[in-house]
Motif scaffolding. Structure first.
Motif, PDB file in Angstrom:
ATOM      1  N   ASN A  99      27.771  33.912 -67.647  1.00 53.73           N
ATOM      2  CA  ASN A  99      28.234  34.108 -69.023  1.00 53.73           C
ATOM      3  C   ASN A  99      29.170  35.307 -69.136  1.00 53.73           C
ATOM      4  O   ASN A  99      30.184  35.264 -69.842  1.00 53.73           O
ATOM      5  CB  ASN A  99      27.042  34.283 -69.970  1.00 53.73           C
ATOM      6  CG  ASN A  99      26.280  32.997 -70.181  1.00 53.73           C
ATOM      7  OD1 ASN A  99      26.831  31.901 -70.027  1.00 53.73           O
ATOM      8  ND2 ASN A  99      25.002  33.107 -70.531  1.00 53.73           N
ATOM      9  N   LEU A 100      28.810  36.396 -68.441  1.00 60.41           N
ATOM     10  CA  LEU A 100      29.678  37.575 -68.463  1.00 60.41           C
ATOM     11  C   LEU A 100      31.055  37.231 -67.910  1.00 60.41           C
ATOM     12  O   LEU A 100      32.089  37.569 -68.502  1.00 60.41           O
ATOM     13  CB  LEU A 100      29.045  38.697 -67.640  1.00 60.41           C
ATOM     14  CG  LEU A 100      29.923  39.948 -67.492  1.00 60.41           C
ATOM     15  CD1 LEU A 100      29.764  40.858 -68.698  1.00 60.41           C
ATOM     16  CD2 LEU A 100      29.594  40.702 -66.217  1.00 60.41           C
ATOM     17  N   LEU A 101      31.081  36.546 -66.778  1.00 62.56           N
ATOM     18  CA  LEU A 101      32.346  36.232 -66.117  1.00 62.56           C
ATOM     19  C   LEU A 101      33.180  35.248 -66.932  1.00 62.56           C
ATOM     20  O   LEU A 101      34.402  35.393 -67.049  1.00 62.56           O
ATOM     21  CB  LEU A 101      32.066  35.672 -64.722  1.00 62.56           C
ATOM     22  CG  LEU A 101      31.449  36.666 -63.734  1.00 62.56           C
ATOM     23  CD1 LEU A 101      30.829  35.930 -62.550  1.00 62.56           C
ATOM     24  CD2 LEU A 101      32.482  37.681 -63.254  1.00 62.56           C
ATOM     25  N   LEU A 102      32.539  34.252 -67.497  1.00 55.88           N
ATOM     26  CA  LEU A 102      33.262  33.239 -68.274  1.00 55.88           C
ATOM     27  C   LEU A 102      33.877  33.816 -69.539  1.00 55.88           C
ATOM     28  O   LEU A 102      34.859  33.276 -70.065  1.00 55.88           O
ATOM     29  CB  LEU A 102      32.322  32.082 -68.622  1.00 55.88           C
ATOM     30  CG  LEU A 102      31.930  31.175 -67.457  1.00 55.88           C
ATOM     31  CD1 LEU A 102      30.776  30.253 -67.858  1.00 55.88           C
ATOM     32  CD2 LEU A 102      33.133  30.350 -66.985  1.00 55.88           C
ATOM     33  N   ALA A 144      33.707  34.857 -57.937  1.00 60.78           N
ATOM     34  CA  ALA A 144      32.304  35.000 -58.321  1.00 60.78           C
ATOM     35  C   ALA A 144      31.794  33.734 -59.000  1.00 60.78           C
ATOM     36  O   ALA A 144      30.684  33.264 -58.725  1.00 60.78           O
ATOM     37  CB  ALA A 144      32.139  36.203 -59.245  1.00 60.78           C
ATOM     38  N   LEU A 145      32.603  33.166 -59.889  1.00 64.34           N
ATOM     39  CA  LEU A 145      32.195  31.936 -60.575  1.00 64.34           C
ATOM     40  C   LEU A 145      32.059  30.784 -59.584  1.00 64.34           C
ATOM     41  O   LEU A 145      31.174  29.932 -59.736  1.00 64.34           O
ATOM     42  CB  LEU A 145      33.210  31.583 -61.660  1.00 64.34           C
ATOM     43  CG  LEU A 145      33.170  32.461 -62.911  1.00 64.34           C
ATOM     44  CD1 LEU A 145      34.397  32.222 -63.780  1.00 64.34           C
ATOM     45  CD2 LEU A 145      31.883  32.199 -63.707  1.00 64.34           C
ATOM     46  N   GLN A 148      22.160  45.120 -60.922  1.00 70.42           N
ATOM     47  CA  GLN A 148      22.458  44.157 -61.972  1.00 70.42           C
ATOM     48  C   GLN A 148      22.197  44.745 -63.363  1.00 70.42           C
ATOM     49  O   GLN A 148      21.352  45.624 -63.524  1.00 70.42           O
ATOM     50  CB  GLN A 148      21.555  42.921 -61.851  1.00 70.42           C
ATOM     51  CG  GLN A 148      21.713  42.091 -60.605  1.00 70.42           C
ATOM     52  CD  GLN A 148      20.726  40.943 -60.600  1.00 70.42           C
ATOM     53  OE1 GLN A 148      21.125  39.793 -60.577  1.00 70.42           O
ATOM     54  NE2 GLN A 148      19.438  41.248 -60.620  1.00 70.42           N
ATOM     55  N   ASP A 149      22.877  44.219 -64.359  1.00 64.43           N
ATOM     56  CA  ASP A 149      22.491  44.402 -65.748  1.00 64.43           C
ATOM     57  C   ASP A 149      21.661  43.173 -66.106  1.00 64.43           C
ATOM     58  O   ASP A 149      22.217  42.088 -66.286  1.00 64.43           O
ATOM     59  CB  ASP A 149      23.724  44.494 -66.652  1.00 64.43           C
ATOM     60  CG  ASP A 149      23.363  44.692 -68.121  1.00 64.43           C
ATOM     61  OD1 ASP A 149      22.262  44.284 -68.538  1.00 64.43           O
ATOM     62  OD2 ASP A 149      24.200  45.222 -68.865  1.00 64.43           O
ATOM     63  N   ASP A 196      31.027  45.793 -63.499  1.00 61.99           N
ATOM     64  CA  ASP A 196      32.442  45.403 -63.538  1.00 61.99           C
ATOM     65  C   ASP A 196      32.622  44.177 -62.652  1.00 61.99           C
ATOM     66  O   ASP A 196      31.759  43.839 -61.841  1.00 61.99           O
ATOM     67  CB  ASP A 196      33.346  46.547 -63.086  1.00 61.99           C
ATOM     68  CG  ASP A 196      33.036  47.025 -61.678  1.00 61.99           C
ATOM     69  OD1 ASP A 196      33.371  46.297 -60.722  1.00 61.99           O
ATOM     70  OD2 ASP A 196      32.423  48.100 -61.521  1.00 61.99           O
ATOM     71  N   VAL A 197      33.744  43.506 -62.822  1.00 56.22           N
ATOM     72  CA  VAL A 197      33.976  42.241 -62.122  1.00 56.22           C
ATOM     73  C   VAL A 197      34.133  42.458 -60.613  1.00 56.22           C
ATOM     74  O   VAL A 197      33.739  41.605 -59.810  1.00 56.22           O
ATOM     75  CB  VAL A 197      35.208  41.519 -62.709  1.00 56.22           C
ATOM     76  CG1 VAL A 197      36.488  42.304 -62.467  1.00 56.22           C
ATOM     77  CG2 VAL A 197      35.326  40.111 -62.154  1.00 56.22           C
TER      78      VAL A 197
END
Length: 327
Positions: A21-24, A54-55, A269-270, A285-286
């Motif tokens: 979700n973060l990446l998208l 990552a995705l 991780q968060d 961060d990405v």
């Protein structure tokens, strides 16, 4: 047995959906008035590689954005064949490699001029075998790796002097078994990855002492489970990739504590919002999210897509678009 069960129950969770979700939604969080929008402008193409990579490992690639992103990558290509980090930015070697990897992951290699790309990369080789990062002339083994990786994937290594390229990398080899960025520079884990990756691509990795290098790499693992890049430094998630992948290249991955490294990545991780930072409790961060996931993929955890330890893209992408790599 009870202690083992208790340990398994207290293991940190891998928050797959939160990461996805973060990446998208990464590019939806940017405020056009924020200072970060300007300071990161030159990293738009690299950020695309880290995010899409990552995705892909999470099996969450947004196919609906294929055309949009492929057109953006095409717009970053210059007449010379190289790519900038954003539209209108100067071309450089590292961004050119990132462009190639993004297009391969998105099945869009035909959207750019690959012949010009290869010619541009080859044009950056110096007389001593090293490669310039761009027109300004900076030299180090990052550029050697980037050039050799891209040209190998494109099947164009014949455009350069392979022996000189090898010899420059070997001049960066230090007495401790690892490599610096240029001859005489201090050994560093990221430059060691670039150097061994370059030698691996040239089929010359047997020219170094694997045990000596493996010992240096394994000593980078700290008591926290993560790796540092140099002796006496703090651990950082990105070295999970630089060091572990290098250990795989020299077949010394068994010298690494996989469980300890996995726990370190999970600790960074968060758990609520997703993403991975450099150290526990730090902002995610990405960049570190991608490299944390690549390490977990290399170790075979959480059913992540398998990544190639030399080229830093999924194995299935290489099998589909660059089958000569495995033949």
């Amino acid at each position: 047995m009870e202690n083992q069960v208790e340990q398994e129950n207290t293991e940190l969770p891998f928050v797959r959906e939160q990461h996805a979700n973060l990446l998208l939604n990464l590019d939806k969080t940017l405020d056009s008035d924020a200072i970060g929008q300007y300071t990161n402008e030159h990293l738009k193409l690299p950020g695309g590689y880290w995010c899409l990579g990552a995705l892909y490992l999470l099996n969450k690639v947004p196919q609906s954005r294929q055309q949009e992103i492929s057109q953006f990558i095409k717009a970053c290509q210059h007449e010379c064949g190289g790519f900038g980090g954003n539209i209108g930015h100067d071309p450089g070697l590292v961004n050119t490699l990132y462009a190639l990897l993004i297009l391969a992951m998105y099945d869009s290699l035909e959207s750019v001029d690959l012949e010009k790309m290869a010619t541009y990369i080859a044009s950056l080789q110096n007389e001593d075998g090293s490669f310039k990062g761009d027109y300004a002339g900076e030299v180090d083994t990052r550029f050697s790796y980037s050039a050799l990786s891209a040209l190998k994937l494109l099947g164009k290594l014949d455009l350069i002097d392979r022996k000189k390229a090898r010899d420059f990398v070997l001049r960066c080899h230090n007495i401790d078994g690892a490599f610096g960025g240029v001859p005489g520079a201090e050994s560093h884990a990221a430059y060691t990855f670039c150097s061994i990756g370059a030698l691996k691509i040239l089929d010359d990795e047997d020219l170094i002492d694997r045990d000596k290098l493996g010992a240096w790499l394994s000593k980078r693992q700290t008591l926290q489970g993560g790796f540092n890049g140099r002796p006496e430094k703090l651990p950082d998630v990105c070295y999970s990739w630089w060091i572990l992948s290098t250990c795989f290249m020299i077949e010394r991955q068994q010298w690494i504590d996989f469980a300890g490294l996995k726990d370190y990545v999970l600790n960074c991780q968060d758990p609520e919002n997703g993403g991975i930072g450099d150290r526990p409790g730090n902002e995610v961060d990405v960049f570190h999210t991608f490299f944390g996931l690549t390490a977990l993929s290399l170790m075979g955890f959480y059913d992540l897509e398998k990544i190639d330890h030399v080229y830093a893209i999924p194995v299935k992408v290489i099998q589909k678009h660059f089958p000569h790599i495995y033949n």
